[in-house]
Design a protein around this motif. Sequence first.
Motif, PDB file in Angstrom:
ATOM      1  N   ARG A 172       1.144  -1.326  -0.056  1.00 30.82           N
ATOM      2  CA  ARG A 172       0.005   0.024  -0.036  1.00 30.82           C
ATOM      3  C   ARG A 172       0.773   1.173   0.017  1.00 30.82           C
ATOM      4  O   ARG A 172       1.675   1.283   0.921  1.00 30.82           O
ATOM      5  CB  ARG A 172      -1.123  -0.111   1.244  1.00 30.82           C
ATOM      6  N   LEU A 173       0.545   2.233  -0.852  1.00 30.41           N
ATOM      7  CA  LEU A 173       1.326   3.453  -0.922  1.00 30.41           C
ATOM      8  C   LEU A 173       0.743   4.439  -0.015  1.00 30.41           C
ATOM      9  O   LEU A 173      -0.281   4.160   0.419  1.00 30.41           O
ATOM     10  CB  LEU A 173       1.355   4.049  -2.346  1.00 30.41           C
ATOM     11  N   PRO A 174       1.571   5.442   0.402  1.00 32.76           N
ATOM     12  CA  PRO A 174       1.267   6.014   1.439  1.00 32.76           C
ATOM     13  C   PRO A 174       0.238   7.496   1.050  1.00 32.76           C
ATOM     14  O   PRO A 174       0.198   7.595  -0.180  1.00 32.76           O
ATOM     15  CB  PRO A 174       2.318   6.732   2.011  1.00 32.76           C
ATOM     16  N   GLY A 175      -0.543   7.799   1.869  1.00 34.79           N
ATOM     17  CA  GLY A 175      -1.258   8.981   1.513  1.00 34.79           C
ATOM     18  C   GLY A 175      -2.273   8.754   0.538  1.00 34.79           C
ATOM     19  O   GLY A 175      -2.764   7.652   0.479  1.00 34.79           O
ATOM     20  N   HIS A 176      -2.613   9.621  -0.463  1.00 33.35           N
ATOM     21  CA  HIS A 176      -3.314   9.707  -1.498  1.00 33.35           C
ATOM     22  C   HIS A 176      -3.079   8.844  -2.736  1.00 33.35           C
ATOM     23  O   HIS A 176      -3.773   8.571  -3.657  1.00 33.35           O
ATOM     24  CB  HIS A 176      -4.033  11.070  -1.949  1.00 33.35           C
ATOM     25  N   LEU A 177      -1.431   8.498  -2.700  1.00 31.19           N
ATOM     26  CA  LEU A 177      -1.276   7.644  -3.671  1.00 31.19           C
ATOM     27  C   LEU A 177      -1.787   6.510  -3.721  1.00 31.19           C
ATOM     28  O   LEU A 177      -2.128   5.668  -4.777  1.00 31.19           O
ATOM     29  CB  LEU A 177       0.199   7.559  -3.528  1.00 31.19           C
ATOM     30  N   ALA A 178      -2.423   5.893  -2.391  1.00 28.21           N
ATOM     31  CA  ALA A 178      -3.125   4.660  -2.463  1.00 28.21           C
ATOM     32  C   ALA A 178      -4.585   4.817  -3.286  1.00 28.21           C
ATOM     33  O   ALA A 178      -5.100   3.759  -3.845  1.00 28.21           O
ATOM     34  CB  ALA A 178      -3.524   4.416  -0.936  1.00 28.21           C
ATOM     35  N   ASP A 179      -5.088   5.945  -3.365  1.00 23.76           N
ATOM     36  CA  ASP A 179      -6.180   6.237  -4.041  1.00 23.76           C
ATOM     37  C   ASP A 179      -6.104   5.882  -5.713  1.00 23.76           C
ATOM     38  O   ASP A 179      -6.875   5.323  -6.396  1.00 23.76           O
ATOM     39  CB  ASP A 179      -6.939   7.710  -3.988  1.00 23.76           C
TER      40      ASP A 179
END
Length: 210
Positions: free
Chosen positions: A132-139
Motif C-alpha cells: 500500500r502506498l502512503p497518503g492519497h497515492l493509495a487512491d
Amino acid sequence: MAPPAGVAAPPEAGTPELALARLKAGNDKWVADRATRPDVGAVRRVQLAGGQEPFAVVFSCIDSRVPPELVFDQGLGDLMVVRTAAHTHDALVAGSLEYGPAELATPLVVVLGHQNCGAVTAAVECLREGRRLPGHLADIVHDLRRPYDEARRQGVAPGQLVEATIRAQTRQTVAALRGDRLLSPLVAAGRLRVVGAYYRLDTGEVTFSD
C-alpha cells in the motif's frame, strides 16, 4: 471573435472530425521536429481575454514528458487540458471534463495514455506485491485496480502487464466518458466524439483508437 489584422486565424475545427484531423496534423509536426507553437503571443492573449473556444479537451497524465499543447503543436486557447496521474478520475474531474463539451460546445475529447507511465508502473507493482502506498497515492492504485484486472485477464506476459494496464485504463476511461450523463447525449447526436490515444515517449507519435 475574428483575429486582429495581420494575425492568421487558426484552422477551423468545428466538428469532431475536423478537430481530430487538426490534432493529428499538429502531432505530425511534433514528430517531424517541425512544431511551430502557434498563437502564443501578446496579440493572442488580448484576443482571448473576452472568451475561449477550445476545439478539443485532452485528458492526460500528469507526467512531465507528456505536455499536450506541445505534443499536438497547439497554442493558447486551443486545448482544454485536464491532467491527473494515469488520467484517473472522480466526480470533480468528470465535471472538469464535461465543461468544454457541455458549456463551450467543444467537439472532441481525447483520453491520452502514454508509454512507460510511472503511476501505472507503481500501481501494478503494488497490486502484484500487495503493498500500500502512503497518503492519497493509495487512491491512485485503487482506481487502477479495474484496468489492472482487465490486463491480467488478457494473459499477457509479466513484462507486458504495465503497458496492457495503460491501454486498459484508456479504454475504460473512454467508455466511462461516453456513458457520462452530460456527454452521452452529445455523442449520440454526433456533436461530440470521445476517443482514446497513446503517446510514445521515444518517438513523440500519438496513435488514436475508437
